[in-house]
Design an enzyme around this catalytic site. Structure first.
Site, PDB file in Angstrom:
ATOM      1  N   HIS A 144     -52.940 -25.993  -1.508  1.00 23.12           N
ATOM      2  CA  HIS A 144     -53.419 -27.159  -2.243  1.00 23.12           C
ATOM      3  C   HIS A 144     -54.877 -27.482  -1.860  1.00 23.12           C
ATOM      4  O   HIS A 144     -55.748 -27.595  -2.727  1.00 23.12           O
ATOM      5  CB  HIS A 144     -52.497 -28.356  -1.946  1.00 23.12           C
ATOM      6  CG  HIS A 144     -52.892 -29.619  -2.630  1.00 23.12           C
ATOM      7  ND1 HIS A 144     -52.203 -30.120  -3.712  1.00 23.12           N
ATOM      8  CD2 HIS A 144     -53.902 -30.486  -2.404  1.00 23.12           C
ATOM      9  CE1 HIS A 144     -52.781 -31.243  -4.107  1.00 23.12           C
ATOM     10  NE2 HIS A 144     -53.804 -31.485  -3.333  1.00 23.12           N
ATOM     11  N   GLU A 145     -55.133 -27.568  -0.564  1.00 24.50           N
ATOM     12  CA  GLU A 145     -56.487 -27.938  -0.116  1.00 24.50           C
ATOM     13  C   GLU A 145     -57.501 -26.847  -0.453  1.00 24.50           C
ATOM     14  O   GLU A 145     -58.619 -27.135  -0.881  1.00 24.50           O
ATOM     15  CB  GLU A 145     -56.506 -28.235   1.387  1.00 24.50           C
ATOM     16  CG  GLU A 145     -55.689 -29.465   1.788  1.00 24.50           C
ATOM     17  CD  GLU A 145     -56.075 -30.728   1.034  1.00 24.50           C
ATOM     18  OE1 GLU A 145     -57.257 -30.897   0.683  1.00 24.50           O
ATOM     19  OE2 GLU A 145     -55.166 -31.544   0.767  1.00 24.50           O
ATOM     20  N   HIS A 162     -58.561 -27.066  -4.089  1.00 23.33           N
ATOM     21  CA  HIS A 162     -59.666 -28.011  -4.316  1.00 23.33           C
ATOM     22  C   HIS A 162     -61.006 -27.374  -3.966  1.00 23.33           C
ATOM     23  O   HIS A 162     -61.954 -27.389  -4.745  1.00 23.33           O
ATOM     24  CB  HIS A 162     -59.526 -29.243  -3.395  1.00 23.33           C
ATOM     25  CG  HIS A 162     -58.479 -30.214  -3.798  1.00 23.33           C
ATOM     26  ND1 HIS A 162     -58.409 -30.751  -5.054  1.00 23.33           N
ATOM     27  CD2 HIS A 162     -57.470 -30.791  -3.092  1.00 23.33           C
ATOM     28  CE1 HIS A 162     -57.389 -31.600  -5.100  1.00 23.33           C
ATOM     29  NE2 HIS A 162     -56.792 -31.638  -3.930  1.00 23.33           N
ATOM     30  N   ASP A 168     -54.938 -37.367  -6.201  1.00 22.96           N
ATOM     31  CA  ASP A 168     -55.852 -36.598  -7.056  1.00 22.96           C
ATOM     32  C   ASP A 168     -55.711 -37.045  -8.502  1.00 22.96           C
ATOM     33  O   ASP A 168     -56.703 -37.211  -9.220  1.00 22.96           O
ATOM     34  CB  ASP A 168     -55.527 -35.099  -6.994  1.00 22.96           C
ATOM     35  CG  ASP A 168     -55.588 -34.559  -5.574  1.00 22.96           C
ATOM     36  OD1 ASP A 168     -56.325 -35.139  -4.765  1.00 22.96           O
ATOM     37  OD2 ASP A 168     -54.891 -33.573  -5.309  1.00 22.96           O
TER      38      ASP A 168
END
Ligand code: ZN
Length: 391
Positions: free
Chosen positions: A214-215, A218, A291
């Site tokens: 996920h990170e 981004h 988000d």
């Protein structure tokens, strides 16, 4: 702990009180207790006044009639006392909270609490060191692998680590041994963490992988759009705020104006986390809620406030009221227009989400490589990120 240590270092008297103590008192007592506390402090100056759980009295005032009068009186008294300080009274006020975002803006204004010191949970290296410090107080066998123990408790706080060591010592005593072993420590993790799990996020292995992807999602989407280091730091150590991972963005210089393209890129970056989860795990998790909120807000502002849609041109559809208290926006348009705005907001976000998915698909190899690196190290720098990306 931290505040007391500061007072000890500075070698001055230390007054401490918990925010909840102020409000749990009889009507009208909170304010007078604040007065007393500061009167004493001024007599003993130089000294440190520490207010724990400041959010119990310092929550945003909602301005409602018949709200919590007791709390507001106490807060007002606290603000008055803080304003009453001359620059040289020698009274330093420290306060702690787990919910900084809930504090009344009046408290965090310059001249009151004007410095913030975020105390984040320790990273892998930090956890290992903390375990070693506490283990010095007990006897442990030579083969204890503190690094391994630290790895097993991603997201544990300093207090939890201290408890793990304590619990391991108790286990050894119960077994009639004079030293704690690796097994004692590993079994203590479960005891201690299970007790804390409801309160704090300790990630399972699978969650750790999801948060890593996920990170990196981004960061990778951001990097491929502007071709520079998108972040200063990426970490999958859960924050005290409840966020499981965190990507620290670098703002380039003084940058007050954003173009439509930059706004769209920002939205794409925000969707990058979820896009990565979809691509790798073929499912969505709740990790993207913040988000989603931010992406929606940006897309909405583009249409209703920044005049960045073709159909509405430069018509202000929304006015921001109450800029100082949370900045609420209210719609100033017909119901049909409101429905059209909603449609366009969805459109903008969808387009950027698709763009983010494509970027990740085109860079799948790097996504895997970077996510694995983050999973193993838990915290990586922007330089490390770029080094792998450009390899
Ligand atoms: Zn995210």
């Amino acid at each position: 702990m931290l505040a007391k240590a500061v007072a000890g270092e500075a070698n001055v008297p230390f007054f401490s009180m918990s925010g909840s103590e102020f409000v749990e008192m009889f009507v009208g007592m909170g304010a007078s207790k604040v007065r007393d506390l500061f009167k004493q402090a001024k007599e003993k100056a130089p000294c440190i006044v520490f207010i724990d759980e400041i959010d119990a009295i310092g929550k945003k005032r909602d301005g409602q009639v018949g709200g919590n009068d007791e709390r507001e009186q106490t807060l007002n008294q606290l603000l008055t006392e803080m304003d009453g300080f001359e620059g040289n009274t020698g009274v330093i006020i420290l306060a702690a909270t787990n919910r900084p975002e809930s504090l009344d803006p009046a408290l965090t204004r310059p001249g009151r609490f004007d410095r913030r010191v975020p105390v984040e949970l320790p990273d892998l290296k930090g956890r290992e060191e903390i375990l070693k410090v506490h283990a010095r107080k007990i006897k442990v066998s030579d083969d204890v692998d503190f690094n391994k123990v630290a790895r097993m408790v991603s997201g544990a706080s300093g207090a939890e680590l201290a408890n793990i060591v304590n619990e391991a010592a108790l286990r050894a005593v119960r077994d009639g041994r004079s030293f704690a072993t690796q097994a004692d420590l590993e079994e203590s993790i479960e005891v201690v963490i299970a007790g804390y799990q409801k309160k704090n996020a300790i990630l399972t292995d699978q969650e750790k992988w999801i948060v890593s992807y996920h990170e990196i999602g981004h960061a990778l989407v951001a990097a491929m759009q502007n071709h520079s280091a998108p972040v200063q730091k990426i970490t999958i150590i859960p924050r005290t705020s409840g966020a499981l991972g965190y990507t620290m963005q670098v703002e380039e210089g003084n940058h007050y104006l954003l173009s439509q393209e930059e706004l769209e890129n920002k939205i794409a970056t925000l969707t990058g986390g979820r896009a990565a989860e979809e691509l790798i795990f073929h499912s969505a998790s709740t990790g993207a809620s913040n988000d989603i909120e931010q992406a929606t807000k940006l897309a909405r502002s583009m249409i209703t406030r920044y005049g960045m849609s073709d159909s509405f041109d430069m018509v202000a559809l929304e006015t921001v009221t109450n800029q100082y208290l949370g900045s609420d926006a209210s719609l100033a348009c017909s119901a049909e227009t409101a429905a059209e705005i909603d449609r366009q907001v969805v459109d903008v976000v969808k387009r950027q989400h698709e763009k983010a998915s494509k970027i990740l698909k085109d860079n799948l190899g790097k996504l895997h490589e970077l996510s694995k690196f983050l999973y193993e190290k838990e915290t990586i720098t922007g330089d490390e990120f770029m080094e792998i990306l450009n390899r």
